[in-house]
Design a protein around this motif. Structure first.
Motif, PDB file in Angstrom:
ATOM      1  N   SER A  39      -2.654   0.673  -4.172  1.00  0.00           N
ATOM      2  CA  SER A  39      -1.853  -0.660  -3.929  1.00  0.00           C
ATOM      3  C   SER A  39      -0.822  -0.843  -5.048  1.00  0.00           C
ATOM      4  O   SER A  39      -1.409  -0.899  -6.554  1.00  0.00           O
ATOM      5  CB  SER A  39      -3.405  -1.855  -3.924  1.00  0.00           C
ATOM      6  N   ALA A  60      -2.868   6.191   0.932  1.00  0.00           N
ATOM      7  CA  ALA A  60      -4.800   5.908   1.975  1.00  0.00           C
ATOM      8  C   ALA A  60      -4.892   7.206   2.117  1.00  0.00           C
ATOM      9  O   ALA A  60      -4.369   8.046   1.942  1.00  0.00           O
ATOM     10  CB  ALA A  60      -4.405   5.112   3.005  1.00  0.00           C
ATOM     11  N   ILE A 104       1.143  -0.896   0.239  1.00  0.00           N
ATOM     12  CA  ILE A 104      -0.189   0.070   0.099  1.00  0.00           C
ATOM     13  C   ILE A 104       0.344   0.846  -0.015  1.00  0.00           C
ATOM     14  O   ILE A 104       1.521   1.360   0.574  1.00  0.00           O
ATOM     15  CB  ILE A 104      -0.521  -0.276   1.471  1.00  0.00           C
ATOM     16  N   LEU A 130      -7.524   2.775  -0.578  1.00  0.00           N
ATOM     17  CA  LEU A 130      -6.353   2.104  -0.874  1.00  0.00           C
ATOM     18  C   LEU A 130      -5.115   2.082  -2.125  1.00  0.00           C
ATOM     19  O   LEU A 130      -6.047   1.823  -3.188  1.00  0.00           O
ATOM     20  CB  LEU A 130      -5.779   1.044  -0.063  1.00  0.00           C
TER      21      LEU A 130
END
Length: 723
Positions: free
Chosen positions: A336, A325, A322, A334
């Motif tokens: 990713s 956020a 990650i 998030l």
């Protein structure tokens, strides 16, 4: 709030306490330093060789003594070097003309570094045309007001004061901000009442990078505080997260997270805990970060966190990759990279944030998702396409849409408020000065009217974006800026800059400002997007990291050879440059191919990374470069250490190295040792100069005048050596 114009070049290390020592020694007037100014060359550094054995290999370090800023020979030698450098640079015929043009260019431009919209108030950090430093201002009901003006603030013993960071409360009543002396970034936090423009009584020390995050009612804020002593390797280790309630004594602020405080949240000394909040959300995020782009992430109710009773629920570990956020009410978004290296956006409920059940909101595409920002009308996505920025949006309903930008340029951040529609962002290009733009819920773009346009005429310049083929077949993008009347016969001076670390996209298309003075003089200015940076996301970063790090400087070499073959320039007219971690790139290009360049600029550069163990944040760099305690890490570090790759009796090009004595990111010993080693080793007779600024650090907090003078010195040196 997003900081935009003053990009942070991520490098750690320091001698923040050196400025006061320097001031005392310089005031005393060393006999050695005075004698050096009368000599035919720079002072010769004494040799006091130390030997280190790493995994059966012994290395010699002839200038180890320079790491001790209290050595009696250190400051006299440093001053003698700078005095000699000044005696050379000040006599260069182009310098005075260049400085006048640079002062015109920089003084004509208004720079806006950060914005934050809170209700009817718009906060912004700006350096007005002609001003020396950035100020914090607020616009309300069509009127602008200065809240913090560092040029009017005095700190005992400091030459100037810089505004390091700031953040307004969600109701816009208060602003927390940090000030530091002489570009040291050693911030002291203050709290200002916006209505009166006056500071509240409380101040908080050791708040470099404090990142204040407010409770919804503005009653207090979370912040990060350093615990290690300045000018020691412990400076950035064991940082802690705290909460300050307005009107209370900061000495009693509760510690919310530090290493060993919570058995359920174990982390290393190099990792920094940060608690963040978002307007309109009752949740707080705890992130644990180091130099890696990835982070560990936890969540808890914000009021519980402020009260010191949070039960932090783990959301993601470093292996989950990650990299960003954002909270939107009870939704956690998030960004990713796991199994999708260019990025995708996932969504989980804040109350039950299980990644295994995450919903994909934005799929991976051919462009890198660099950042996400939540507004009331949707999720804004900053994209990266080989060094050029794009902007997209995921509306509350429907799929991702492209927001058409008026030209190829760079976005320095997207500032949003989840309670309000639209976004603000800084946008500019090579020949278009950056200004703050707004985008509304319908996708309409317009300048926000914060930055008056400079009067500089850019009609005589042209730009080119192209690719060089690296020795392994990889296409390396680069950009060039030059005069339209340039003759492509190989005779033009060229200055090519590169960075290539941390996955950062350094040198995105941005208005050149001062550098137009160099273009005016007939120089081709270029930027190579070498591997190790972020032009194509995390795969590009990893392709120039650890065992792959040689790709970084060899990409620069291959770009430069392409430019010579294409007759943009030739080796006798070619210069390269880099700053901070870019010092690795240009330093190793210099030591590997000294025949290819006429000149090299190493600005506050990391030249001796094997010695990170004596720097303020050296240990924090281990994830990017490797740990010297590990055989593999040692091999990686040795490969990038320019100082250890200097070879005696080699015809090195002319080199200008620069440092600031209060630099908290790259200790002055790096360029000092490199300068001494090159001066002793070179057989070319070309100058190796060390430029020292006693009232500056890494350059982030430098005044406009300081930046103007450094640019004039650099450009005069380049033209002297390349024409």
């Amino acid at each position: 709030m997003v900081r935009m114009a003053r990009r942070r070049w991520l490098m750690a290390g320091a001698a923040a306490g050196l400025g006061a020592i320097a001031a005392r020694t310089i005031a005393a007037g060393s006999v050695t330093a005075r004698a050096a100014t009368r000599s035919a060359g720079p002072p010769v550094a004494r040799i006091d060789t130390a030997h280190d054995t790493y995994f059966g290999e012994t290395l010699a370090d002839p200038y180890r003594w320079m790491e001790n800023d209290r050595d009696p020979g250190w400051l006299p030698w440093l001053k003698g070097q700078n005095d000699y450098t000044r005696s050379v640079l000040d006599r260069l015929p182009d310098r005075a003309t260049l400085l006048r043009r640079i002062e015109q260019l920089s003084g004509d431009q208004t720079l806006t570094a950060a914005v934050q919209r809170v209700g009817a108030r718009l906060f912004y950090e700006q350096r007005p045309a002609g001003a020396e430093t950035y100020r914090l201002c607020v616009r309300e009901a069509g009127h602008d007001r200065i809240l913090v003006d560092p040029s009017a603030i005095h700190i005992a013993g400091a030459g100037h004061v810089s505004l390091d960071w700031w953040g307004a409360s969600p109701d816009g009543r208060l602003v927390a901000y940090g000030l530091s002396p002489d570009g040291s970034e050693n911030s002291v936090a203050h709290v200002l009442d916006v209505a009166t423009g006056r500071d509240l009584p409380e101040t908080i020390p050791d708040t470099q990078g404090a990142d204040p995050q407010w409770l919804a009612d503005g009653s207090g804020f979370f912040y990060t505080q350093l615990t290690g002593r300045v000018d020691t390797p412990d400076r950035f280790l064991d940082a802690r997260a705290r909460f300050h309630r307005i009107g209370t004594d900061p000495a009693h602020d509760p510690i919310l997270m530090q290493r060993g405080l919570d058995a359920a949240v174990a982390f290393d000394r190099i990792q920094t805990p940060t608690v963040s909040t978002s307007p309109g959300s009752r949740w707080a995020l705890l992130t644990l970060t180091d130099i890696r782009p990835q982070q560990r992430l936890y969540i808890a109710p914000a009021l519980d966190a402020a009260a010191g009773r949070a039960h932090w629920v783990e959301v993601a570990g470093f292996d989950d990759e990650i990299v960003a956020a954002a909270l939107h009410g009870d939704e956690l978004l998030l960004l990713s990279n796991r199994d999708h290296p260019l990025g995708r956006v996932l969504s989980v409920p804040a109350a039950t944030p299980a990644l295994a059940g995450a919903t994909e909101r934005v799929a991976e595409t051919a462009q890198v998702i660099e950042a996400i920002a939540v507004a009331a009308d949707g999720l804004y996505l900053t994209m990266m396409d080989g060094g050029v920025a794009r902007l997209r949006k995921l509306p509350a309903r429907g799929g991702v849409i492209e927001i058409a930008l008026p030209f190829d340029g760079s976005i320095r951040g997207v500032a949003t408020d989840p309670r309000l529609p639209g976004a603000l962002f800084s946008y500019g290009g090579w020949l278009v000065p950056a200004e703050i733009w707004s985008v509304d819920a319908a996708g309409h773009l317009a300048p926000a009217g914060l930055s008056p346009k400079p009067t500089v005429d850019t009609g005589r310049y042209a730009t080119t974006r192209a690719f060089a083929t690296a020795r392994d077949g990889t296409r390396i993008p680069y950009a060039l800026i030059y005069r339209k009347d340039l003759r492509r016969d190989g005779s033009a001076p060229a200055f090519i800059q590169a960075y290539g670390s941390y996955g950062l996209t350094a040198y995105p298309p941005s208005f050149l400002g001062r550098m137009l003075a160099l273009v005016d003089a007939g120089c081709v200015v270029g930027f190579a997007y070498v591997r190790g940076g972020g032009a194509y996301g995390e795969p590009w970063h990893k392709a120039g990291q650890h065992a792959n790090k040689p790709n970084t400087w060899r990409d620069l070499i291959d770009v430069c050879e392409t430019l010579c073959r294409d007759r943009w320039t030739s080796p006798r007219h070619l210069a390269i440059g880099g700053r901070s971690a870019g010092g690795i790139t240009v330093g190793r290009a210099l030591t590997e191919r000294p025949d290819l360049f006429a000149a090299v600029i190493d600005g506050v550069g990391w030249s001796n990374p094997l010695r990170y163990v004596v720097e303020q944040n050296g240990y924090g760099e281990e994830p990017e470069w490797g740990a010297i305690s590990d055989p593999q890490g040692y091999r990686w570090l040795k490969a990038i250490d320019s100082y250890q790759h200097v070879v005696d009796h080699t015809a090195y090009p002319a080199v200008l190295l620069t440092t600031g004595v209060t630099d908290p990111r790259v200790a002055p010993f790096h360029v000092a040792k490199m300068a001494a080693r090159l001066q002793a080793a070179t057989s070319s007779g070309k100058p190796i100069l060390l430029r020292v600024d006693y009232d500056a650090g890494h350059g982030i907090g430098s005044t406009r005048g300081q930046q103007d003078r450094e640019a004039a010195d650099t450009y005069a040196f380049l033209l002297w050596q390349t024409r």
